[in-house]
Design a protein around this motif. Sequence first.
Motif, PDB file in Angstrom:
ATOM      1  N   UNK A 177       1.287  38.938  56.991  1.00  0.00           N
ATOM      2  CA  UNK A 177       2.538  38.950  56.226  1.00  0.00           C
ATOM      3  C   UNK A 177       3.702  38.990  57.201  1.00  0.00           C
ATOM      4  N   UNK A 178       4.680  38.133  57.005  1.00  0.00           N
ATOM      5  CA  UNK A 178       5.842  38.061  57.883  1.00  0.00           C
ATOM      6  C   UNK A 178       6.677  39.330  57.781  1.00  0.00           C
ATOM      7  N   UNK A 179       7.364  39.660  58.876  1.00  0.00           N
ATOM      8  CA  UNK A 179       8.195  40.867  58.891  1.00  0.00           C
ATOM      9  C   UNK A 179       9.280  40.844  57.824  1.00  0.00           C
ATOM     10  N   UNK A 180       9.804  39.667  57.499  1.00  0.00           N
ATOM     11  CA  UNK A 180      10.879  39.614  56.504  1.00  0.00           C
ATOM     12  C   UNK A 180      10.369  39.820  55.081  1.00  0.00           C
ATOM     13  N   UNK A 181       9.049  39.969  54.938  1.00  0.00           N
ATOM     14  CA  UNK A 181       8.454  40.277  53.638  1.00  0.00           C
ATOM     15  C   UNK A 181       7.868  41.683  53.608  1.00  0.00           C
ATOM     16  N   UNK A 182       8.281  42.506  54.596  1.00  0.00           N
ATOM     17  CA  UNK A 182       7.836  43.901  54.671  1.00  0.00           C
ATOM     18  C   UNK A 182       9.030  44.826  54.481  1.00  0.00           C
ATOM     19  N   UNK A 183       8.859  45.873  53.689  1.00  0.00           N
ATOM     20  CA  UNK A 183       9.886  46.898  53.486  1.00  0.00           C
ATOM     21  C   UNK A 183       9.361  48.229  54.000  1.00  0.00           C
ATOM     22  N   UNK A 184      10.119  48.855  54.902  1.00  0.00           N
ATOM     23  CA  UNK A 184       9.753  50.186  55.403  1.00  0.00           C
ATOM     24  C   UNK A 184      10.472  51.242  54.579  1.00  0.00           C
ATOM     25  N   UNK A 185       9.757  52.293  54.194  1.00  0.00           N
ATOM     26  CA  UNK A 185      10.301  53.352  53.343  1.00  0.00           C
ATOM     27  C   UNK A 185      10.122  54.694  54.041  1.00  0.00           C
ATOM     28  N   UNK A 186      11.209  55.484  54.128  1.00  0.00           N
ATOM     29  CA  UNK A 186      11.085  56.784  54.756  1.00  0.00           C
ATOM     30  C   UNK A 186      12.329  57.628  54.615  1.00  0.00           C
TER      31      UNK A 186
ATOM     32  N   UNK B  99      14.705  49.343  61.856  1.00  0.00           N
ATOM     33  CA  UNK B  99      15.792  48.551  62.422  1.00  0.00           C
ATOM     34  C   UNK B  99      15.370  47.935  63.756  1.00  0.00           C
ATOM     35  N   UNK B 100      14.664  48.704  64.566  1.00  0.00           N
ATOM     36  CA  UNK B 100      14.206  48.200  65.849  1.00  0.00           C
ATOM     37  C   UNK B 100      13.208  47.065  65.715  1.00  0.00           C
ATOM     38  N   UNK B 101      12.432  47.068  64.629  1.00  0.00           N
ATOM     39  CA  UNK B 101      11.441  46.025  64.383  1.00  0.00           C
ATOM     40  C   UNK B 101      12.003  44.895  63.530  1.00  0.00           C
ATOM     41  N   UNK B 102      13.282  45.006  63.162  1.00  0.00           N
ATOM     42  CA  UNK B 102      13.960  44.013  62.307  1.00  0.00           C
ATOM     43  C   UNK B 102      13.265  43.878  60.952  1.00  0.00           C
ATOM     44  N   UNK B 103      12.918  45.054  60.388  1.00  0.00           N
ATOM     45  CA  UNK B 103      12.290  45.134  59.071  1.00  0.00           C
ATOM     46  C   UNK B 103      13.273  45.808  58.112  1.00  0.00           C
ATOM     47  N   UNK B 104      13.389  45.303  56.893  1.00  0.00           N
ATOM     48  CA  UNK B 104      14.247  45.943  55.894  1.00  0.00           C
ATOM     49  C   UNK B 104      13.748  47.354  55.608  1.00  0.00           C
TER      50      UNK B 104
END
Length: 290
Positions: A222-231, A242-247
């Motif tokens: 799955x591409x990074x632009x289709x991954x959401x990080x939650x925390x 932000x460092x991984x360029x993930x939403x």
Amino acid sequence: MTRIIPSLAEISHQYDALFVDLWGCVHNGVKALPDAVLALQEYRKSGGKVVLVTNSPRPRAGVEKQLIHFGVPDDAWDSIATSGDSARAAMYRGAVGEKVYFIGEGHDQGFFKPLDIVENPVDIQQVPLEEAEGLVCAGPFDPMADPAEMRPQFLYAKQKGMKLLCANPDIVVDRGETREWCAGALAALYTEMGGESLYFGKPHPPIYDLARRRLAALGKPIRDDRILAIGDGVQTDIAGAMGEDIDSLFITGGLAREETKTGKDPESEALQAYLAQEMSSPTFAIGFLR
């Protein structure tokens, strides 16, 4: 500007996978948070993948047992990436030598279980500080004690040129209503004193590499632009995304609930002021995962 959303479902269709923090988001260190569990279950029913990405120093199997204890059902997630597994791999590759002085509680001994993903692992031996080549820190000996109590040991270790392997970069965590110190606080102190600390959890790249491998193992990449990080940690979860360029989706009702004036949701002005102070810019924010 960070957008405050009413629920995960408002934006979840934009993403094929979630990297979800545990403590403060899915459970509070005592029990599962029902609304968060339901939100993840619904997301998985829609076809999305959930990788739990935690700064726990425990191996993945240890976190699975902890989730059962807290009441987090296994249909709320697909896989787990722990700071502990990432750090263990580095330890067994010899990052801080073979003879190590261990800092942590009795229940953290699982950190030393054999790890089959490392070829030709070094023979790790736990020894007294005076015999050690390096330090391994899973957390304080006493999570309620001031980290400064470790200054004498750290001064000795620094003078000997030892590196400190930090299995959990979190500074603090809330267990129910009680705030406790984590390994990250000790690693920060060691660095402040002039020692060298090695980090493997959020916000540092190794744990995201592990999370991507866990995700790829579930099926197609799955591409990074289709991954959401939650925390709920701006200096760990959000900084790492932000460092991984993930939403990212910032849970304001966790560690920053007072600063963001979070009731059901954060107050907009308080949230923006806090994020400006922390120099952080998550994509979205919500009071609690739901």
